[in-house]
Design an enzyme around this catalytic site. Structure first.
Site, short mmCIF file in Angstrom:
data_model
loop_
_atom_site.label_atom_id
_atom_site.label_comp_id
_atom_site.label_asym_id
_atom_site.label_seq_id
_atom_site.Cartn_x
_atom_site.Cartn_y
_atom_site.Cartn_z
N GLY A 175 0.85 -1.05 -0.10
CA GLY A 175 -0.07 -0.03 0.07
C GLY A 175 0.85 1.05 0.09
O GLY A 175 2.14 1.38 -0.71
N ALA A 176 0.57 2.22 0.70
CA ALA A 176 1.23 3.53 1.02
C ALA A 176 2.84 3.49 1.09
O ALA A 176 3.37 3.60 0.46
CB ALA A 176 0.53 4.45 1.75
N ALA A 212 3.11 8.74 3.41
CA ALA A 212 2.63 8.65 1.86
C ALA A 212 1.26 8.36 1.87
O ALA A 212 0.60 7.95 2.84
CB ALA A 212 3.55 7.02 1.73
N GLY A 220 4.18 0.21 1.99
CA GLY A 220 4.97 -1.00 1.22
C GLY A 220 5.39 -0.75 -0.07
O GLY A 220 6.42 -1.07 -0.61
N GLU A 234 -7.00 1.78 12.92
CA GLU A 234 -5.89 1.21 13.76
C GLU A 234 -6.17 1.55 15.15
O GLU A 234 -4.85 2.29 15.99
CB GLU A 234 -4.53 1.56 13.25
CG GLU A 234 -4.13 0.74 12.07
CD GLU A 234 -2.63 1.17 11.54
OE1 GLU A 234 -2.26 2.22 11.35
OE2 GLU A 234 -2.18 0.07 11.52
N ASN A 242 2.61 1.19 12.62
CA ASN A 242 2.33 1.99 13.87
C ASN A 242 2.21 1.21 15.04
O ASN A 242 1.94 -0.03 15.04
CB ASN A 242 1.22 3.06 13.75
CG ASN A 242 1.79 4.26 12.85
OD1 ASN A 242 3.12 4.64 12.88
ND2 ASN A 242 0.60 4.82 12.12
N LYS A 265 6.79 7.92 19.42
CA LYS A 265 6.05 8.31 18.35
C LYS A 265 4.25 7.72 18.61
O LYS A 265 3.48 8.22 18.28
CB LYS A 265 6.34 7.06 17.11
CG LYS A 265 5.34 6.92 15.77
CD LYS A 265 5.88 7.85 14.86
CE LYS A 265 4.68 7.92 13.53
NZ LYS A 265 4.68 6.83 12.74
N1 LIG Z 1 0.83 6.14 5.18
C1 LIG Z 1 1.76 6.64 5.99
O1 LIG Z 1 1.95 7.82 5.87
C2 LIG Z 1 2.13 6.04 7.30
C3 LIG Z 1 3.08 6.56 8.08
C4 LIG Z 1 3.64 6.33 8.97
C5 LIG Z 1 3.01 4.84 9.59
N2 LIG Z 1 2.17 4.24 8.70
C6 LIG Z 1 1.73 3.00 9.25
O2 LIG Z 1 2.31 1.90 8.12
C7 LIG Z 1 1.43 0.75 8.12
C8 LIG Z 1 0.96 0.63 6.75
O3 LIG Z 1 0.03 1.67 6.44
P1 LIG Z 1 -0.31 2.05 5.07
O4 LIG Z 1 -0.64 3.76 5.00
O5 LIG Z 1 0.76 1.76 4.11
O6 LIG Z 1 -1.65 1.40 4.65
P2 LIG Z 1 -2.48 1.08 3.20
O7 LIG Z 1 -2.11 2.08 2.42
O8 LIG Z 1 -3.68 0.60 3.81
O9 LIG Z 1 -1.56 -0.49 2.93
C9 LIG Z 1 -1.78 -1.28 3.56
C10 LIG Z 1 -1.80 -2.67 2.46
O10 LIG Z 1 -1.83 -3.89 2.99
C11 LIG Z 1 -2.59 -4.65 1.87
N3 LIG Z 1 -2.96 -5.94 2.60
C12 LIG Z 1 -3.87 -5.75 3.70
N4 LIG Z 1 -4.13 -7.26 3.81
C13 LIG Z 1 -2.98 -7.95 2.96
C14 LIG Z 1 -2.88 -9.43 2.89
N5 LIG Z 1 -3.50 -10.31 3.53
N6 LIG Z 1 -1.90 -9.72 2.04
C15 LIG Z 1 -1.42 -8.70 1.28
N7 LIG Z 1 -1.62 -7.33 1.42
C16 LIG Z 1 -2.41 -7.08 2.42
C17 LIG Z 1 -3.71 -3.55 1.68
O11 LIG Z 1 -4.10 -4.45 0.33
P3 LIG Z 1 -5.23 -3.52 -0.35
O12 LIG Z 1 -4.54 -2.85 -1.59
O13 LIG Z 1 -6.27 -4.44 -0.73
O14 LIG Z 1 -6.10 -2.31 0.42
C18 LIG Z 1 -2.80 -2.50 1.42
O15 LIG Z 1 -2.36 -2.46 0.21
C19 LIG Z 1 0.35 1.11 9.18
O16 LIG Z 1 0.40 0.64 10.46
C20 LIG Z 1 0.42 2.47 9.17
O17 LIG Z 1 -0.16 3.12 10.56
C21 LIG Z 1 1.73 4.72 7.66
#
Ligand SMILES: NC(=O)c1ccc[n+]([C@@H]2O[C@H](COP(=O)([O-])OP(=O)(O)OC[C@H]3O[C@@H](n4cnc5c(N)ncnc54)[C@H](OP(=O)(O)O)[C@@H]3O)[C@@H](O)[C@H]2O)c1
Length: 298
Positions: free
Chosen positions: A12-13, A129, A15, A261, A103, A180
């Protein structure tokens, strides 16, 4: 150094951003995206406006994995751990490490039911992201990754040597993770009110947020984090100086009707507070109400 094989579970964002930068590292051999929703390629806008396009192998079923890898990078939301763990069986071999980019403060605890604790590398991630569509991501600010000191943490940091993301290790990961969390826990107010960052200026809200952070600091200290008295005011100061229209991920998830979350950001404070005899009434109320947003009548 031998080429590293890497699988990113949850592109996702975060990954997708991490995978895009890894795709540029000559030390990375095979790069595989383990996705729930299929994607054709990664197109990641970087903080300087340039774009990284990459076409790693994409798989959507753990049965498509034929060999273990050197590194698994898990970047699903914290509430998707059980499903993410399905990927670990085929991906984890005798020398695999699993970096958890999520997180909260329970990176290791979440994955301990599925593999040896010494294989898990917890990562505190501050890399803003956003994803607009599968594989289409805006990486907004360079950001940081922090791992515990030691061979595995340093090896993971080395994978980002040529990226703009600053990856480093620390002797006190507990304190970094709780710092954090102190910042994140107050964000529950935005998801509860449905209001962006500027709501901190509404009457009484800054004090309520400060109290949430005080509870977090007290619980963090009880588990051994070294958190200073200044942290609650620091968190409020940051909220006051952030753009009034900023939307945190909890609010973004609520507005989009996705799970939130809340347990990783507030529930954990309540659970650990109960174990250590630290009262956490404000975080308990926030957790209860955020959980109740998913309630449906029988
Ligand atoms: N984004 C930020 O700016 C940010 C900053 C700091 C920390 N974080 C933390 O980083 C972590 C990830 O956040 P994110 O923003 O990247 O979330 P996100 O964009 O929702 O990405 C999560 C990804 O995981 C996938 N997923 C869920 N279950 C799965 C499975 N069984 N197999 C494979 N993929 C699977 C989702 O698939 P789908 O494509 O089907 O939804 C999505 O692509 C979280 O804990 C968040 O709090 C994020």
């Amino acid at each position: 150094m031998t080429l590293q094989s890497i699988a990113v579970v949850g592109p996702g964002a975060i990954g997708g951003t991490i995978a895009a930068w890894l795709s540029r590292n000559p030390l990375v051999g095979e790069l595989t995206l383990c996705a729930r929703t299929p994607l054709d390629r990664l197109v990641v806008e970087t903080p300087d406006g340039s774009v990284i396009e990459a076409t790693p192998r994409v798989v959507t079923d753990p049965a498509q994995i034929t060999a273990p890898v050197d590194w698994v990078v898990v970047a699903t939301k914290a509430y998707d751990v059980a499903a993410a763990a399905q990927w670990l069986k085929p991906l984890v071999g005798p020398s695999t490490h699993v970096a958890v980019l999520q997180n909260g403060v329970e990176h290791v605890e979440r994955f301990a039911p599925y593999l040896d604790r010494d294989r898990i590398v917890p990562v505190v991630i501050d890399v803003p992201a956003e994803r607009s569509a599968p594989g289409r991501i805006a990486h907004r600010r360079n950001g940081t990754l922090v791992m515990p000191a030691g061979e595995a943490g340093e090896a993971f940091a080395a994978l980002f040597a040529e990226s703009v993301i600053e990856a480093s290790t620390t002797d006190d990961f507990l304190t970094v993770a709780w710092t954090k969390l102190s910042l994140n826990c107050a964000g529950a107010v935005n998801a509860l009110t449905g209001q962006p960052g500027g709501v901190v200026r509404a009457e009484g809200v800054a004090e309520l947020m400060r109290q949430m952070v005080r509870e977090c600091v007290a619980v963090g200290r009880a588990v051994g984090a070294k958190l200073g008295d200044e942290i609650p005011d620091w968190v409020i100061e940051r909220a006051m100086t952030s753009p009034a229209d900023s939307v945190n991920s909890l609010l973004a998830d609520r507005l989009a009707g996705r799970p939130m979350e809340w347990d990783a950001r507030n529930g954990v404070i309540v659970r650990l507070g109960a174990i250590h005899g630290v009262p956490t009434p404000v975080n308990a109320m926030a957790s209860t109400l955020l959980a109740a947003t998913a309630w449906t009548p029988d």
